[in-house]
Scaffold this motif. Structure first.
Motif, PDB file in Angstrom:
ATOM      1  N   LYS A  13     -33.447  11.647 -47.429  1.00 45.66           N
ATOM      2  CA  LYS A  13     -33.365  11.606 -48.889  1.00 45.66           C
ATOM      3  C   LYS A  13     -32.868  10.248 -49.362  1.00 45.66           C
ATOM      4  CE  LYS A  13     -32.694  16.553 -49.618  1.00 45.66           C
ATOM      5  NZ  LYS A  13     -31.947  17.600 -50.336  1.00 45.66           N
ATOM      6  N   LYS A  14     -33.091   9.984 -50.647  1.00 44.44           N
ATOM      7  CA  LYS A  14     -32.566   8.792 -51.289  1.00 44.44           C
ATOM      8  C   LYS A  14     -31.530   9.222 -52.325  1.00 44.44           C
ATOM      9  CE  LYS A  14     -36.790   6.020 -50.827  1.00 44.44           C
ATOM     10  NZ  LYS A  14     -37.826   5.237 -51.565  1.00 44.44           N
ATOM     11  N   ILE A  15     -30.629   8.310 -52.649  1.00 44.28           N
ATOM     12  CA  ILE A  15     -29.642   8.567 -53.697  1.00 44.28           C
ATOM     13  C   ILE A  15     -29.587   7.328 -54.575  1.00 44.28           C
ATOM     14  CG2 ILE A  15     -27.794   7.868 -52.107  1.00 44.28           C
ATOM     15  CD1 ILE A  15     -25.898   9.680 -53.759  1.00 44.28           C
ATOM     16  N   ASP A  16     -29.659   7.514 -55.892  1.00 38.49           N
ATOM     17  CA  ASP A  16     -29.701   6.339 -56.763  1.00 38.49           C
ATOM     18  C   ASP A  16     -28.315   5.703 -56.873  1.00 38.49           C
ATOM     19  OD1 ASP A  16     -28.225   7.384 -59.046  1.00 38.49           O
ATOM     20  OD2 ASP A  16     -30.012   8.515 -59.597  1.00 38.49           O
ATOM     21  N   SER A  17     -28.296   4.457 -57.336  1.00 36.81           N
ATOM     22  CA  SER A  17     -27.065   3.660 -57.307  1.00 36.81           C
ATOM     23  C   SER A  17     -25.952   4.264 -58.158  1.00 36.81           C
ATOM     24  CB  SER A  17     -27.355   2.229 -57.767  1.00 36.81           C
ATOM     25  OG  SER A  17     -27.894   2.222 -59.075  1.00 36.81           O
ATOM     26  N   ARG A  18     -26.309   4.832 -59.304  1.00 37.54           N
ATOM     27  CA  ARG A  18     -25.269   5.422 -60.150  1.00 37.54           C
ATOM     28  C   ARG A  18     -24.683   6.659 -59.478  1.00 37.54           C
ATOM     29  NH1 ARG A  18     -25.304   6.283 -66.692  1.00 37.54           N
ATOM     30  NH2 ARG A  18     -23.244   7.237 -66.834  1.00 37.54           N
ATOM     31  N   ALA A  19     -25.521   7.432 -58.816  1.00 35.64           N
ATOM     32  CA  ALA A  19     -25.038   8.619 -58.109  1.00 35.64           C
ATOM     33  C   ALA A  19     -24.105   8.224 -56.966  1.00 35.64           C
ATOM     34  CB  ALA A  19     -26.222   9.424 -57.575  1.00 35.64           C
ATOM     35  N   ILE A  20     -24.414   7.102 -56.298  1.00 41.33           N
ATOM     36  CA  ILE A  20     -23.535   6.605 -55.234  1.00 41.33           C
ATOM     37  C   ILE A  20     -22.160   6.288 -55.800  1.00 41.33           C
ATOM     38  CG2 ILE A  20     -23.102   4.669 -53.665  1.00 41.33           C
ATOM     39  CD1 ILE A  20     -26.104   4.518 -53.174  1.00 41.33           C
ATOM     40  N   GLN A  21     -22.130   5.585 -56.918  1.00 42.11           N
ATOM     41  CA  GLN A  21     -20.857   5.237 -57.548  1.00 42.11           C
ATOM     42  C   GLN A  21     -20.093   6.492 -57.957  1.00 42.11           C
ATOM     43  OE1 GLN A  21     -22.571   2.380 -60.515  1.00 42.11           O
ATOM     44  NE2 GLN A  21     -20.875   1.108 -59.863  1.00 42.11           N
ATOM     45  N   GLN A  22     -20.807   7.455 -58.516  1.00 41.99           N
ATOM     46  CA  GLN A  22     -20.164   8.698 -58.942  1.00 41.99           C
ATOM     47  C   GLN A  22     -19.536   9.424 -57.759  1.00 41.99           C
ATOM     48  OE1 GLN A  22     -23.518  10.605 -60.826  1.00 41.99           O
ATOM     49  NE2 GLN A  22     -22.684  10.260 -62.850  1.00 41.99           N
ATOM     50  N   ARG A  53     -31.067  -2.934 -56.368  1.00 42.18           N
ATOM     51  CA  ARG A  53     -30.752  -1.577 -55.906  1.00 42.18           C
ATOM     52  C   ARG A  53     -30.125  -0.751 -57.032  1.00 42.18           C
ATOM     53  NH1 ARG A  53     -30.811  -1.676 -50.234  1.00 42.18           N
ATOM     54  NH2 ARG A  53     -29.458   0.116 -50.051  1.00 42.18           N
ATOM     55  N   ILE A  54     -30.775  -0.800 -58.199  1.00 36.97           N
ATOM     56  CA  ILE A  54     -30.317  -0.060 -59.372  1.00 36.97           C
ATOM     57  C   ILE A  54     -31.420   0.903 -59.797  1.00 36.97           C
ATOM     58  CG2 ILE A  54     -29.706  -0.259 -61.828  1.00 36.97           C
ATOM     59  CD1 ILE A  54     -28.408  -2.945 -61.158  1.00 36.97           C
ATOM     60  N   ASN A  55     -31.036   2.108 -60.144  1.00 40.80           N
ATOM     61  CA  ASN A  55     -31.993   3.107 -60.601  1.00 40.80           C
ATOM     62  C   ASN A  55     -32.799   2.539 -61.773  1.00 40.80           C
ATOM     63  OD1 ASN A  55     -33.255   5.341 -61.871  1.00 40.80           O
ATOM     64  ND2 ASN A  55     -31.696   6.721 -61.079  1.00 40.80           N
ATOM     65  N   PRO A  56     -34.140   2.589 -61.709  1.00 38.16           N
ATOM     66  CA  PRO A  56     -34.970   2.063 -62.803  1.00 38.16           C
ATOM     67  C   PRO A  56     -34.611   2.650 -64.163  1.00 38.16           C
ATOM     68  CG  PRO A  56     -36.328   2.549 -60.892  1.00 38.16           C
ATOM     69  CD  PRO A  56     -34.954   3.082 -60.583  1.00 38.16           C
ATOM     70  N   TYR A  57     -34.073   3.870 -64.174  1.00 38.36           N
ATOM     71  CA  TYR A  57     -33.698   4.509 -65.432  1.00 38.36           C
ATOM     72  C   TYR A  57     -32.579   3.737 -66.137  1.00 38.36           C
ATOM     73  CZ  TYR A  57     -32.155   8.143 -68.688  1.00 38.36           C
ATOM     74  OH  TYR A  57     -31.807   8.837 -69.814  1.00 38.36           O
TER      75      TYR A  57
END
Length: 341
Positions: free
Chosen positions: A162-171, A281-285
């Motif tokens: 799986k992948k995890i977006d950068s904001r989710a990693i920070q959270q 490496r930042i979520n496009p959103y």
């Protein structure tokens, strides 16, 4: 098989896949128990046939182990297989005299037996540890620095496809901390919760782990990125009053400003929006708002803010300055232009 410098846990997979002859003796040590256990598991999987593991595995605890039984196990022949494995955990808790009785098996290890010893702390000058370093392989498992944890989180999701977006990693990092066993537990929960979804998002983390701390610190990032000094100072004080560790806040903000510096650099090269998101490496959103924030700062201001965060991190760990005042001033300085600080 001698290796003067200890290996790192992430080197083990490559080492085990190599064609060279493997060492018969291993010492896996350090303060990060998750990495120790993970390394031992990799070694065990490489050395033993899972179908007959129980026949050729002996495990002991250094604190309670009968050294004669340990020695007898090392000297025993494998059953229905090519090798045996003897694991002695917490060898540092055994008496020094007991450890020294194992030195002959380290300097002249049986060819059909692998030995793994684990420890929290070692004295490299002691005869036992010196013998392992000279005749075997050592793996040092240090706790990760805060800035290494995001990459580790990402790698754990890669292992489960799986992948995890950068904001989710920070959270996830902010909410759980840097203890790898705690993080691994939450990653397992997220894997179960997201089922067949291939990308883990901030919404998933907020649902599984919790929202308040995550949202508060991301609101703080938004205020800092918009140079809203007054609002940022008030929120910083509230976050501190709620019990959020200041060192953790500083760590998350370092990650935030490193991201802004990357985006600021990429913008100068007129890279496309999608390329910036991928390379930074930042979520496009979230890349649009990140680009907007990066444009509000000059490069030297972003670098100065990062330097300021390092200074505050050091002050938090070494000085007796009141934490609330230090952190509120930090919020103001991060928003101010260089000439106004």
């Amino acid at each position: 098989m001698t290796k003067a410098c200890p290996m790192k846990p992430y080197d083990i997979h490559r080492y085990l896949q190599g064609k060279k002859e493997l060492s018969r003796v291993y010492l896996v040590y350090g303060e990060e128990t998750f990495l120790i256990d993970e390394t031992v598991a990799q070694l065990k999987a490489r050395f033993l046939d899972p179908k007959i593991t129980s026949l050729n595995l002996n495990a002991f605890s250094g604190k309670d182990a009968d050294i004669k039984r340990v020695a007898s196990s090392i000297g025993a022949a494998p059953m229905m297989g090519d090798h045996r494995l003897v694991i002695v955990g917490h060898i540092d808790q055994a008496k020094k005299s007991a450890r020294e009785k194992l030195i002959p098996y380290i300097t002249s290890p049986p060819k059909t037996v692998y030995q793994i010893y684990t420890a929290s702390k070692i004295n490299g000058r002691e005869k036992f540890y010196a013998a392992v370093k000279k005749n075997g392989m050592t793996v040092e498992c240090k706790p990760l620095y805060d800035n290494q944890v995001p990459r580790w989180i990402e790698s754990q999701f890669q292992k489960i496809g799986k992948k995890i977006d950068s904001r989710a990693i920070q959270q996830l990092h902010l909410s759980v901390g840097s203890q790898l066993y705690d993080l691994a537990n939450e990653i397992e929960k997220l894997d179960i919760y997201t089922q067949d979804k291939k990308v883990v998002t901030s919404d998933h983390v907020a649902f599984v782990v919790g929202k308040w701390r995550v949202n508060s610190v991301f609101d703080l990032q938004k205020m800092l990125g918009n140079r809203q000094a007054g609002e940022a100072m008030v929120l910083m004080r509230k976050i501190i009053e709620r019990g959020e560790p200041p060192v953790k806040i500083v760590s998350v903000l370092m990650y935030f400003y490193l991201g802004l510096i990357k985006v600021h650099t990429l913008l100068k090269h007129q890279t496309s929006r999608s390329d910036i998101a991928k390379k930074a490496r930042i979520n496009p959103y979230f890349i649009g708002e990140t680009m907007t924030r990066a444009k509000r700062f000059r490069r030297e201001e972003l670098e100065h803010n990062l330097s300021l965060l390092y200074q505050v991190d050091l002050a938090l760990k070494t000085s007796s300055v009141p934490v609330d005042a230090l952190m509120e001033r930090l919020a103001y300085q991060l928003c101010a232009k260089i000439g106004e600080r």
